[in-house]
Design a protein around this motif. Structure first.
Motif, mmCIF file in Angstrom:
data_model
loop_
_atom_site.group_PDB
_atom_site.id
_atom_site.type_symbol
_atom_site.label_atom_id
_atom_site.label_comp_id
_atom_site.label_asym_id
_atom_site.label_seq_id
_atom_site.Cartn_x
_atom_site.Cartn_y
_atom_site.Cartn_z
ATOM 1 N N GLN A 103 12.551 55.820 -37.796
ATOM 2 C CA GLN A 103 11.494 56.420 -38.619
ATOM 3 C C GLN A 103 10.548 57.198 -37.720
ATOM 4 O OE1 GLN A 103 11.037 56.972 -41.685
ATOM 5 N NE2 GLN A 103 8.966 57.800 -41.504
ATOM 6 N N SER A 207 12.841 62.049 -46.871
ATOM 7 C CA SER A 207 13.082 60.598 -46.777
ATOM 8 C C SER A 207 14.423 60.229 -47.390
ATOM 9 C CB SER A 207 11.970 59.833 -47.511
ATOM 10 O OG SER A 207 10.764 59.946 -46.815
ATOM 11 N N ARG A 301 10.728 53.616 -46.432
ATOM 12 C CA ARG A 301 9.733 54.683 -46.414
ATOM 13 C C ARG A 301 8.834 54.648 -47.644
ATOM 14 N NH1 ARG A 301 13.724 56.402 -42.950
ATOM 15 N NH2 ARG A 301 15.340 56.530 -44.533
ATOM 16 N N ILE A 332 3.392 54.519 -42.621
ATOM 17 C CA ILE A 332 3.859 54.312 -44.004
ATOM 18 C C ILE A 332 3.116 53.118 -44.602
ATOM 19 C CG2 ILE A 332 5.845 53.531 -45.386
ATOM 20 C CD1 ILE A 332 7.611 55.186 -43.441
#
Ligand SMILES: CC(C)[C@H](C(=O)O)[C@@H](O)C(=O)O
Ligand code: SF4
Length: 417
Positions: A103, A207, A301, A332
């Motif tokens: 990520q 995402s 996400r 996030i």
């Protein structure tokens, strides 16, 4: 003769006017990621190979995510060795508790379109979602890159997946990639490039595209790529005009082309204990579930937490069912908290885990015990992956996991949306 997106990225990197699938060649590495499990081994190999200085400290990123929070005393050794090496080599990018490597690399723009990137983790394919050639390697190869800045690769042939049309309600990119895995098998993409294209893919968020590329390796693929577009350029903070060549030519040659009509996709589940053991959710309704897990570099996400909150808002998860939520990064987590999403999930009965690998690989942040069944948003359901080898792991989208947590059994998310 036309070239595929993967071939174009390699040509761009090597400044070659042509490449051929199957050809062996040296690439100039744009960026590397090393996570905490393998950092000590990379450092040891680097020294054994007689190197003294890394080729470019600004192209190296260390991420501590598999052993965070540290569950076993000896794990801390990994972080101490990596910290010392980073200091010695003036490596500034060291992320000690910021989230999962796959990520952070795109989110923090360490990786941008058109790059050649390697990581000491099989899911490094994730960054293909922003148009890079990115793949996982071992720590010996990584040590060689540390010392030379180069690595040889074989140009992978491409399997093209054309997906067009509107996804039905309650169906997500996780359902697309699980269906593809069911169609081609866990070995169907061995050493290939998977290229995802079509109007459905263009309609996905970055995402959601990352979910597809993340799981390309579950078919054995070398990379899982998507042509960068305006969404990509905005996400990566780059000027699109410099990447206009990063698209497959109309006359590019593919090993095989698969065509899908998005309206035919349904919520699916990967059943124990292989990612290609796919079943429609309807065929599994009522299967008792003890734990739900929403998180990982596959589906941890903001949009993943958001859809779970949409289903769980004002409801409570089933008694004796646990739901563990692990945001894929601290940012996030903070964004979801600000949006009230964390509150909704906790109100519904979820337990929040720190943004790291955690339960995904059963290393820290909970495990699944003997006889338990877990439905999870990550990418692997091998026997014992998340804890006991006597547990069972079902893989699904965050919406399907949230619906299962509500009912304490596998359920169809579409009725809650
Ligand atoms: C621990 C690491 C080697 C492994 C990987 O490379 O994928 C892990 O991240 C996983 O998801 O199984
Ligand atoms: S979140 Fe899971 S799949 Fe992703 S890198 Fe960590 S352990 Fe591997």
């Amino acid at each position: 003769m036309g070239y595929t997106l993967t071939e174009k990225i390699i040509m761009r990197n090597t400044k070659r006017s042509s490449v051929t699938a199957g050809e062996l060649l040296n690439v100039n590495v744009d960026k590397v990621m090393v996570h905490d499990i393998f950092a000590p081994f990379v450092v040891e190999k680097f020294r054994e190979m007689g190197f003294e200085k890394v080729w470019n400290p600004d192209k190296i990123v260390f991420v501590y995510d598999h052993l965070v929070p540290t569950s076993f005393i000896e794990d801390f050794r990994h972080h101490k060795i990596a910290d010392a090496f980073a200091a010695e080599q003036h490596i500034k990018a060291v992320h000690r508790a910021d989230g999962v490597c796959h990520q952070l690399m795109p989110e923090l723009r360490y990786v941008v379109p058109g790059q050649v990137v390697f990581g000491t983790d099989s899911h490094t394919t994730t960054y293909g979602a922003i148009g890079s050639f990115s793949t996982g390697i071992g720590y010996t190869e990584m040590a060689a890159i540390f010392g030379t800045g180069q690595l040889w690769i074989k140009v992978p042939p491409t399997l093209k997946f054309n997906i067009n049309g509107e996804l039905p309600k309650g169906v997500y990119s996780k359902d697309i990639i699980l269906r593809i895995l069911g169609d081609i098998g866990a070995d169907g993409g061995t050493y290939k490039a998977l290229e995802f294209s079509g109007s459905t893919i263009k309609g996905l968020s970055i995402s959601s595209r990352m979910t597809l590329s993340n799981m390309a390796v579950e078919a054995g693929a070398k990379v899982g790529v998507i042509e960068p577009d305006e969404k990509t350029f905005a996400f990566s903070g780059v000027e699109g005009s410099q990447f206009q060549d990063l698209k497959s030519d109309p006359d590019a040659s593919y090993e095989k082309v698969f065509n899908y009509d998005a309206s035919n996709f349904k919520p699916v589940v990967a059943c124990p204990s292989n990612v290609d053991n796919i079943s429609d959710v309807e065929a599994l309704l009522g299967t008792k579930i003890d734990q739900g897990f929403i998180g990982s570099c596959t589906n941890g996400r903001f949009e993943d937490l958001e859809v779970a909150a949409k289903i769980l808002k004002g409801r409570k998860i089933a008694p004796f069912t646990k739901l563990i939520v692990t945001p894929a990064s601290r940012s996030i987590y903070a964004e979801a908290a600000k949006a009230g999403i964390i509150g909704i999930l906790v109100e519904a009965g979820a337990i929040m885990n720190p943004p790291a690998c955690g339960l995904c690989c059963g290393r820290s942040g909970g495990i699944v015990s003997d006889g338990e069944r877990v439905i999870a948003t990550n990418n692997r359901n091998f026997l014992g992956r998340m804890g006991s080898p006597k547990s069972e792991i079902f893989l699904a989208s965050p919406a399907t996991v949230a619906a299962a947590a509500l009912e304490g059994k596998i359920a169809d998310p579409r009725k809650y949306l």
